[in-house]
Design an enzyme around this catalytic site. Structure first.
Site, mmCIF file in Angstrom:
data_model
loop_
_atom_site.group_PDB
_atom_site.id
_atom_site.type_symbol
_atom_site.label_atom_id
_atom_site.label_comp_id
_atom_site.label_asym_id
_atom_site.label_seq_id
_atom_site.Cartn_x
_atom_site.Cartn_y
_atom_site.Cartn_z
ATOM 1 N N ASP A 1 37.323 20.707 6.938
ATOM 2 C CA ASP A 1 37.435 22.249 6.533
ATOM 3 C C ASP A 1 36.191 23.028 6.357
ATOM 4 O O ASP A 1 36.813 24.140 6.622
ATOM 5 C CB ASP A 1 37.913 21.839 4.685
ATOM 6 C CG ASP A 1 38.692 20.342 5.190
ATOM 7 O OD1 ASP A 1 39.162 19.556 5.834
ATOM 8 O OD2 ASP A 1 39.303 19.897 4.466
ATOM 9 N N GLU B 1 32.957 9.192 -0.400
ATOM 10 C CA GLU B 1 33.637 9.873 0.632
ATOM 11 C C GLU B 1 32.581 10.655 1.056
ATOM 12 O O GLU B 1 32.654 10.925 2.969
ATOM 13 C CB GLU B 1 34.277 11.862 -0.069
ATOM 14 C CG GLU B 1 35.321 12.300 0.833
ATOM 15 C CD GLU B 1 35.615 13.085 -0.475
ATOM 16 O OE1 GLU B 1 35.285 13.638 -1.362
ATOM 17 O OE2 GLU B 1 36.438 14.043 0.478
HETATM 18 C C1 9WN Z 1 42.389 18.596 3.435
HETATM 19 C C2 9WN Z 1 41.953 13.624 3.400
HETATM 20 C C3 9WN Z 1 40.982 14.712 3.337
HETATM 21 C C4 9WN Z 1 40.575 14.216 5.210
HETATM 22 C C5 9WN Z 1 39.251 15.954 5.623
HETATM 23 C C6 9WN Z 1 38.549 16.186 4.270
HETATM 24 C C7 9WN Z 1 39.747 16.866 3.440
HETATM 25 C C8 9WN Z 1 41.574 17.887 2.089
HETATM 26 C C9 9WN Z 1 40.760 18.800 1.117
HETATM 27 O O1 9WN Z 1 40.374 15.266 2.605
HETATM 28 O O2 9WN Z 1 40.729 17.929 3.522
HETATM 29 O O3 9WN Z 1 43.069 18.015 4.625
HETATM 30 O O4 9WN Z 1 41.966 18.467 0.090
HETATM 31 O O5 9WN Z 1 39.607 18.960 1.275
HETATM 32 O O6 9WN Z 1 37.693 17.649 4.821
HETATM 33 O O7 9WN Z 1 39.043 15.576 6.716
HETATM 34 O O8 9WN Z 1 41.459 13.976 5.817
HETATM 35 O O9 9WN Z 1 40.583 12.891 3.073
#
Ligand code: 9WN
Length: 442
Positions: free
Chosen positions: A184, A410
């Site tokens: 992101d 994470e």
């Molecule tokens: C937005 C769920 C997701 C991963 C992404 C990670 C994070 C979300 C957020 O979490 O993104 O999709 O709210 O930050 O960057 O890779 O799929 O684990």
């Protein structure tokens, strides 16, 4: 007394058994009847590319559950083939933003009417995962017609990406939002983000900050911009036809996974007695088109802004993932970059997400430095394919050990292994579990 190598093997086997048991417990706790949530608090819905990584791990202990995970994901597929970033749990709408009430997907033409989804997508690792799940237990896969069921869905998904998303006409798929990259707040998006307004209409709610430190998450200003883009995309009916849409990026990670998944589709087609050549051709075309994203000074691939053709000059983990492609021509340079000062530098435990020599590298901040388990796992897969088994084993060993030691975080500091973000994170558990199986299978 046991000889040293026998003892080391026994110790490793004991460690693997502990990693596997704890990983399974995390996956079990995050299972919600049809799918796995990435994390019970921070991410309470089903995420697209997470589910692929999770299903690969699940396939080692329950091919049935791995199949359910993919079925639940494809229940959210749109008529145009898109596989959404998130399938929402209607009972958790207050717990993550933007949620189902933001997207109101059922009102958008072509969306599924039985589930609420986001309009955006995530990196296409799904066909790769489906092929891996099949390979984990081919007899079980055949009994359940696993490939027959998933092949047409995957073909439709790829048609969407190679068709509607080739906004630059280059043969590469564009992402329309940083969330679509899966990375992101990667520095790859910094320049284009300066052009995005931060004054979104939605009142910014940050339930994420109840589960992770603000210093480890994107800023409030970044969130304003994320919401502004999501609103604009949603209000244009998610139709990929907005002529002045400002964020159209060609990402090496996203397109590598598309090519790797096309190669998986070729294998799946062959297994089903269907022709696979068109998939191989598409993988080759994507690999060739990716060449324009290679930055020789950095020794890795980068991202291109399809609105003006400019290539970003930043070394990130996204730019090393093309190591997975069998026919890309810069393997040697990529390996030097991976092992050099920008990334492993002879002392990293896992692969940093961003150039360690950059002034704004931050080993605790999300996609701007820390090491993520899925990325190191993919690099290990690539190294193994290249015959670099010791280097692959080093990364896999650290994936399992750091996951176990830090309660399945994470992401981690690449050098100290200090944990960041949420804990009991599903893909960390799934990929730690997967590494133990790879070790125990000759
Ligand atoms: C937005 C769920 C997701 C991963 C992404 C990670 C994070 C979300 C957020 O979490 O993104 O999709 O709210 O930050 O960057 O890779 O799929 O684990």
């Amino acid at each position: 007394m046991m000889p040293g190598n026998v003892r080391a093997e026994a110790d490793q086997a004991e460690l693997d058994a502990r990693i596997a048991a704890r990983s399974i417990a995390v996956l079990e706790a995050n299972w919600r009847k049809t799918h796995t949530v990435p994390a019970a608090g921070l991410y309470p819905h089903q995420w697209s590319w997470d589910s692929s990584f999770i299903a690969v791990g699940l396939s080692r202990v329950s091919p049935r559950r791995a199949g359910q995970e993919m079925d639940a994901l494809f229940a959210g597929q749109w008529e145009d083939g898109r596989l959404p970033q998130i399938i929402f749990d209607p009972h958790r709408d207050q717990d993550y933003a933007p949620g189902a009430s933001f997207w109101q997907s059922r009102k958008i033409p072509g969306s599924p009417k039985q589930v609420d989804t986001a309009g955006l997508v995530q990196p296409p690792n799904h066909a790769w995962a489906v092929w891996k799940i099949h390979q984990a237990d081919p007899a079980e896969s055949r009994r359940r017609s696993f490939l027959e069921r998933n092949y047409p869905r995957l073909v439709h998904w790829h048609e969407y990406l190679s068709g509607r998303r080739d906004r630059g006409g280059s043969g590469l798929a564009c992402i329309v939002h940083p969330w679509e990259s899966g990375t992101d707040n990667s520095p790859l998006w910094d320049t284009v983000m300066t052009r995005i307004p931060a004054d979104c209409k939605t009142t910014l709610d940050r339930p994420d900050l109840q589960h992770a430190d603000a210093g480890e998450r994107p800023s409030q200003k970044e969130y304003g911009k994320y919401f502004w883009m999501a609103e604009r995309y949603r209000d244009h009916g998610c139709d990929d036809a907005d002529p002045d849409y400002p964020f159209l990026m060609e990402d090496p990670l996203f397109n590598t996974l598309l090519a790797v998944s096309e190669l998986a589709l070729a294998d799946i087609a062959t297994e089903l007695g269907l022709p696979g050549e068109a998939h191989r051709d598409r993988a080759q075309r994507i690999t060739t088109a990716l060449e324009e994203l290679y930055v020789a000074e950095l020794g890795c691939y980068s991202a291109r802004d399809a609105t003006d053709g400019s290539v970003v000059h930043k070394a990130t983990i996204n730019g090393l993932i093309p190591l997975l492609l069998p026919d890309q021509v810069h393997t040697q340079a990529l390996l030097e970059t991976l092992n050099g000062p920008r990334f492993m530098n002879g002392n990293a435990l896992m692969v940093p997400s961003y150039d360690a020599t950059a002034e704004d590298h931050n080993p605790a901040l999300y996609w701007r430095g820390p090491a993520w388990f899925n990325m190191s796992w993919m690099v290990a897969e690539a190294l193994e394919r290249l015959g670099l088994t010791e280097e692959a084993a080093f990364l896999r060993g650290n994936i399992g050990r750091l996951a176990l030691e830090h309660d399945f975080p994470e992401y981690v500091d690449p050098w100290t292994g200090a944990a960041h973000g949420t804990r009991s994170f599903s893909w960390t558990a799934a990929l730690a579990l997967e590494t133990t199986y790879v070790r125990s299978t000759p």
